[in-house]
Design a protein around this motif. Structure first.
Motif, PDB file in Angstrom:
ATOM      1  N   THR A  10       0.846  -1.182   0.000  1.00  0.00           N
ATOM      2  CA  THR A  10       0.000   0.000   0.000  1.00  0.00           C
ATOM      3  C   THR A  10       0.884   1.234   0.000  1.00  0.00           C
ATOM      4  O   THR A  10       1.747   1.382   0.862  1.00  0.00           O
ATOM      5  N   ASP A  11       0.656   2.111  -0.965  1.00  0.00           N
ATOM      6  CA  ASP A  11       1.408   3.363  -1.049  1.00  0.00           C
ATOM      7  C   ASP A  11       0.658   4.416  -0.238  1.00  0.00           C
ATOM      8  O   ASP A  11      -0.315   5.013  -0.713  1.00  0.00           O
ATOM      9  N   ASP A  14       0.202   7.898  -1.768  1.00  0.00           N
ATOM     10  CA  ASP A  14      -0.551   8.024  -3.019  1.00  0.00           C
ATOM     11  C   ASP A  14      -1.973   7.501  -2.803  1.00  0.00           C
ATOM     12  O   ASP A  14      -2.383   6.499  -3.402  1.00  0.00           O
ATOM     13  N   ASP A  15      -2.691   8.144  -1.903  1.00  0.00           N
ATOM     14  CA  ASP A  15      -4.092   7.797  -1.602  1.00  0.00           C
ATOM     15  C   ASP A  15      -4.294   6.331  -1.246  1.00  0.00           C
ATOM     16  O   ASP A  15      -5.315   5.731  -1.592  1.00  0.00           O
ATOM     17  N   ASN A  16      -3.312   5.738  -0.568  1.00  0.00           N
ATOM     18  CA  ASN A  16      -3.386   4.339  -0.131  1.00  0.00           C
ATOM     19  C   ASN A  16      -3.662   3.361  -1.278  1.00  0.00           C
ATOM     20  O   ASN A  16      -4.317   2.340  -1.091  1.00  0.00           O
ATOM     21  N   LYS A  17      -3.126   3.679  -2.455  1.00  0.00           N
ATOM     22  CA  LYS A  17      -3.295   2.787  -3.600  1.00  0.00           C
ATOM     23  C   LYS A  17      -2.470   1.515  -3.399  1.00  0.00           C
ATOM     24  O   LYS A  17      -1.358   1.556  -2.879  1.00  0.00           O
ATOM     25  N   THR A  18      -3.032   0.404  -3.835  1.00  0.00           N
ATOM     26  CA  THR A  18      -2.302  -0.854  -3.832  1.00  0.00           C
ATOM     27  C   THR A  18      -1.419  -0.881  -5.070  1.00  0.00           C
ATOM     28  O   THR A  18      -1.887  -0.634  -6.185  1.00  0.00           O
ATOM     29  N   LYS A  19      -0.142  -1.160  -4.863  1.00  0.00           N
ATOM     30  CA  LYS A  19       0.818  -1.199  -5.968  1.00  0.00           C
ATOM     31  C   LYS A  19       1.559  -2.525  -5.944  1.00  0.00           C
ATOM     32  O   LYS A  19       1.559  -3.234  -4.941  1.00  0.00           O
TER      33      LYS A  19
END
Length: 122
Positions: A10-11, A14-19
């Motif tokens: 989880t980034d 960056d808005d808790n986006k999964t990467k």
């Protein structure tokens, strides 16, 4: 043929986006348990220059045995920290001298995992 490892994280910046983190297994230079690999994003500068702020680290949740000079993820209080273990003082310390006040005794923490690898954005 290269063995590829793919891990999700989880980034938090960056808005808790999964990467997805994809890398060659050959980058890890010691034994590890692939099923126990866990990536995290670092928030802070206390481990610079080895681990930079906002770097993604790869840890092995199965490795909790202490080794001198190894870097660990640990809980202290209600926060998770990344610190280097110093056997001679039985404590976890920061690498960056600006954070030398962050020292945690071995018996005051819960060891989560050992850090095996770090990735930093340029």
């Amino acid at each position: 043929m290269m063995d590829i490892i793919s891990l999700e994280y989880t980034d938090v910046f960056d808005d808790n986006k999964t990467k997805e983190l994809i890398f060659s297994s050959h980058l890890i230079k010691e034994k590890y348990n692939q099923g126990s690999l866990f990536p995290l994003m670092v928030d802070g500068k206390s481990m610079e220059p080895v681990i930079n702020d906002r770097a993604v680290i790869v840890t092995d949740l199965s490795q909790k045995e202490l080794k001198d000079e190894a870097i660990y993820v640990l809980y202290h209080g209600d926060r998770m920290w990344v610190k280097k273990y110093k056997e001679d003082i039985e404590s976890f310390v920061s690498i960056n001298p600006d954070f030398s006040h962050l020292v945690y005794k071995k018996d005051e923490v819960h060891i989560v995992s050992r850090v095996l690898l770090t990735f930093t954005r340029l």
